[in-house]
Design an enzyme around this catalytic site. Structure first.
Site, PDB file in Angstrom:
ATOM      1  N   ASP A 295       0.864  -1.178   0.000  1.00 26.16           N
ATOM      2  CA  ASP A 295       0.000   0.000   0.000  1.00 26.16           C
ATOM      3  C   ASP A 295       0.906   1.236   0.000  1.00 26.16           C
ATOM      4  OD1 ASP A 295      -2.156   1.677  -0.020  1.00 26.16           O
ATOM      5  OD2 ASP A 295      -3.221   0.697   1.607  1.00 26.16           O
TER       6      ASP A 295
HETATM    7  C1  BGC Z   1      -5.216   3.027   0.103  1.00 32.94           C
HETATM    8  C2  BGC Z   1      -5.388   1.991  -0.977  1.00 32.94           C
HETATM    9  C3  BGC Z   1      -5.295   2.644  -2.340  1.00 32.94           C
HETATM   10  C4  BGC Z   1      -3.975   3.357  -2.448  1.00 32.94           C
HETATM   11  C5  BGC Z   1      -3.764   4.025  -3.789  1.00 32.94           C
HETATM   12  C6  BGC Z   1      -4.000   3.888  -0.123  1.00 32.94           C
HETATM   13  O1  BGC Z   1      -3.964   4.946   0.765  1.00 32.94           O
HETATM   14  O2  BGC Z   1      -5.137   2.390   1.358  1.00 32.94           O
HETATM   15  O3  BGC Z   1      -6.610   1.338  -0.813  1.00 32.94           O
HETATM   16  O4  BGC Z   1      -5.461   1.689  -3.329  1.00 32.94           O
HETATM   17  O5  BGC Z   1      -3.920   4.365  -1.443  1.00 32.94           O
HETATM   18  O6  BGC Z   1      -4.616   5.087  -3.947  1.00 32.94           O
END
Ligand code: BGC
Length: 767
Positions: A295
């Site tokens: 993430d």
């Molecule tokens: C979130 C993810 C997301 C990623 C990209 C993160 O902060 O937890 O779910 O896919 O950002 O936007």
């Protein structure tokens, strides 16, 4: 502008590993397909091996990086593309995607194409209802069609990879991201996870209108302590295996190409550095062969967690855990070459991580044709078909929670209507959070939908109260909510009174209350579940007028509407219904659509009951179970699985077709479902089981099968549901393994988790 026609190599269409579960075709045909498929895989392996033989360690490491296109200058993005970065996220302009791809393919040393990722959560331009709403349809086929339409639109616009589905089980509505998942139940979660993967990816990775799925957030992100986003998670292995891990596994079994590691600590080990999760469970036990992306900055965060000693250590630990690609932080790019030189990681380890990334680019057909056709992008955006599907999905995922004395549907000959509330005409919020790319101007609000539906009625619309989030959301820049306009106490009081006056003058008031979209989603947990601002007071004042009132609740989580559950005659929960939301809600309110959604979460009376879920265990003094608190019942307002309709249904003649269930003889139970009304409608037949005794205590009830049925007025259908013995297996906390235990089980059928139609069956295992 030059246009580039998409064509895919036949080998990609046949790429094998991601074939779904064995199709029921003749054996000979299957063997033929398998042979062609393995030869396609062999070709891919040769191609990727030859490419890797040419790559320097630096080039390999760069492929393991994903950069945030919207946070860096275009000059920096160009440089990264030239240097051979693996991927960008958050680049959405098709022309810019094309330009970056051209740099990667023509100017980087080895011409490796980029893969563009984006949060296509519930649509790209055309926004569908939020995921918790889609799951409330209890219709995996519909969910698959929705994600397939979203994939088609995104792919045409240059996106190859969606960070979807989020399959985190959530039992705590304080957690803002409950909105992004399928709710609290592992079985329903499995069905929705697999449906989304099928919809996004199509039958085989590489379809011209499909994109890669990314199952997230592995694992158990939904159980953050106190519902506080990003906080640690402590879950015993029993609950992990019997509840939380199941939807991820279902998505992997459905062929999900990628997985995203979660932010948080899981039992004190950050998911992104968790060897047990990423290597033992995901790859060894489940046989996952795709790639894992961290993430956002989660590799860098390994140091913040107090886990890694330095950024180099963070990079090393993420490699050891098997994180193939680092999202947005640069621990890999900055430190892995040094770590290699010092022998902290080996080239073999790097190779093992980079290979699946290159394979996925190959499967997508990007080495043959990396570009998009900008004309096709336009044609495939906001199509009437996608909008129609969005409206249908919103109609099918709305849940009628209360309808005293047939308050709904409203009469079409209604003379005047007041549409009141901060969400009555709120374009940004109607599409819900995680819909940055959906144009708010395309959105039809509830007020607009009703105006369109009732051209001859006098419709007055006002907010009554304004609501706002007190601290900023990290997404406010991308999805700004309109600034408050009622700046003085006097102005606020006048608006409140104006709304009450409009309600007094109207034949019916439709109150549209709930939460703004930025009060839900990531970084949007709440300590309270009450209606924000003075919405509760407004509702009570309008109900006190004595005029007919309907509540349309718009939010991404169950809210504390316990007062409304006793005093507002009709409550329609529409979640965030998406681009066509207002039209769907108008159809539902006026009876041109019949609500068919059912709850995928238990609806608490107050925040003090949280976490509350239906599939808990029976324990000491079960007769006291409804009063575990002395100050409030411990039952919810509405149980898991609940949902009303304008039709009424009855169940009769439940029959267990086989008393003994074995590995070879699944449980088969049938029941007659009758539509006892004169309105066509749908109901969800749900099957719950309970194992009476075993090596560990088992939940009071567990959902094991369901079917959505459509019934004409007064029609009866016999519905037969089947549960394979494998579904009755569980991971035993005393034996520390997966078991299927012999003994007597209960089974219930009905249309919510309190279903009353009961029978017994018996499981016999072969020793
Ligand atoms: C979130 C993810 C997301 C990623 C990209 C993160 O902060 O937890 O779910 O896919 O950002 O936007």
């Amino acid at each position: 502008m030059t246009s580039f026609v998409c064509r895919l190599p036949a080998c990609v269409l046949l790429s094998a590993f991601f074939l779904p579960t064995t199709p029921s075709v003749a054996q000979t045909h299957a063997a033929h397909v398998t042979n062609r498929v393995s030869s396609a895989d062999a070709k891919m392996e040769r191609f990727v091996s030859a490419l890797m033989a040419k790559m320097t360690p630096r080039e390999k490491i760069m492929q393991m990086e994903q950069a945030a296109g919207h946070e860096i200058s275009s000059q920096k993005a160009d440089e990264l593309a030239r240097e051979g970065v693996g991927s960008f996220l958050f680049v959405t302009d098709p022309a810019r995607i094309h330009a970056l791809q051209k740099i990667a393919v023509t100017e980087s040393r080895l011409h490796i194409p980029l893969i563009f990722g984006y949060d296509v959560i519930h649509g790209y331009h055309t926004i569908f209802p939020v995921p918790i709403a889609l799951a409330s349809s209890w219709d995996p086929g519909l969910v698959e069609r929705v994600q397939s339409a979203a994939a088609r639109e995104a792919r045409a616009n240059g996106i190859h990879w969606a960070f979807t589905p989020m399959v985190d089980i959530a039992r705590d509505p304080r957690w803002g991201r409950i909105m992004e998942g399928a709710g609290e139940d592992p079985y329903l979660g499995e069905q929705m996870a697999a449906a989304q993967v099928r919809g996004l990816q199509g039958p085989v990775v590489g379809g011209p209108h499909n994109i890669l799925a990314c199952v997230k957030h592995f694992a158990a992100y939904g159980d953050a302590v106190g519902g506080r986003d990003y906080d640690s998670v402590e879950i015993p292995e029993t609950a992990l295996r019997n509840v939380y891990l199941r939807p991820y596994h279902a998505a992997v079994k459905a062929g999900a190409a990628t997985v995203m590691s979660a932010y948080q600590d899981l039992n004190d080990v950050p998911a992104t550095g968790n060897v047990w999760l990423m290597r033992e469970i995901l790859r060894k036990e489940w046989g996952f062969k795709g790639f894992v992306v961290s993430d956002w900055e989660a590799v860098k965060s390994l140091q913040i967690h107090g886990f890694a000693a330095s950024q180099e250590d963070a990079a090393v630990r993420a490699v050891k855990a098997g994180i193939n690609m680092e999202m947005t932080s640069t621990a890999y790019a900055d430190h892995l070459e040094d770590a290699l030189k010092k022998g902290e990681v080996t080239l073999r380890e790097i190779d093992d991580l980079v290979r699946p990334i290159l394979e996925m680019k190959y499967r997508l057909g990007l080495f043959d044709n990396p570009y998009i056709d900008l004309n096709v992008a336009k044609q495939e955006t906001d199509t009437p078909a996608a909008h129609a599907l969005s409206q249908k999905a919103a109609e099918q995922s709305s849940i009628l929670l209360r309808n005293e004395d047939h308050a709904l549907p409203l009469s079409k000959s209604i003379g005047s209507l007041a549409v009141i509330g901060p969400l009555a005409d709120a374009k940004m919020s109607t599409k819900g959070s995680w819909s940055q790319h959906g144009d708010p101007n395309e959105v039809i609000t509830v007020a607009e939908g009703l105006r369109e539906k009732l051209p001859n009625a006098k419709i007055s619309v006002t907010k009554g109260v304004e609501i706002r989030r007190f601290n900023a959301s990290v997404f406010d820049a991308q999805m700004p909510e309109p600034a408050p306009t009622l700046l003085t106490e006097e102005a606020r009081n006048a608006e409140f009174q104006h709304a009450v006056d409009l309600a007094k003058q109207a034949d019916v008031t439709v109150l549209v209350l709930g939460e703004l979209q930025n009060m839900n989603g990531e970084h949007a947990s709440r300590a309270e579940l009450t209606l924000p601002g003075k919405q509760e007071q407004l509702m009570e004042a309008i109900v006190a007028t004595g005029k007919p009132v309907v509540l349309v609740l718009m939010s991404g989580r169950p809210m504390d509407i316990t007062w409304a559950s006793k005093h507002v005659p009709a409550i329609l929960n529409v979640w965030y219904p998406g681009t066509e939301g207002g039209r769907a809600v108008a159809n539902l309110l006026m009876g041109d659509a019949n609500p068919g959604g059912h709850l995928t979460v238990t609806w608490p009376r107050s925040v003090g009951q949280v976490p509350i879920y239906y599939n808990d265990n029976t324990t000491q003094l079960p007769e006291e179970v409804t009063y575990r608190y002395w100050d409030e019942p411990s039952t919810p307002v509405w149980p898991f699985g609940f949902g009303l309709s304008y039709s009424t249904f009855s169940f009769s003649k439940m029959q267990v077709n086989n008393w003994t269930v074995t590995e070879n003889a699944p449980l088969r139970v049938s029941i007659d479902v009758t539509n006892t009304s004169s309105v066509p409608g749908t109901d969800v037949v749900q099957l719950y089981t309970h194992q009476r005794a075993g090596s560990a205590s088992r939940p009071v009830r567990e959902l094991k099968a369901f079917r959505k049925v459509s019934l004409a007025p007064h029609e009866t259908q016999t519905v037969t549901l089947e549960v394979p013995a494998g579904e009755l297996r569980y991971w035993s906390g005393s034996l520390h393994r997966d078991v299927l235990e012999p003994g007597i089980f209960d089974v219930w059928l009905g249309d919510d988790s309190t279903a009353k139609n009961h029978a017994e069956f018996h499981v016999k295992t072969v020793r």
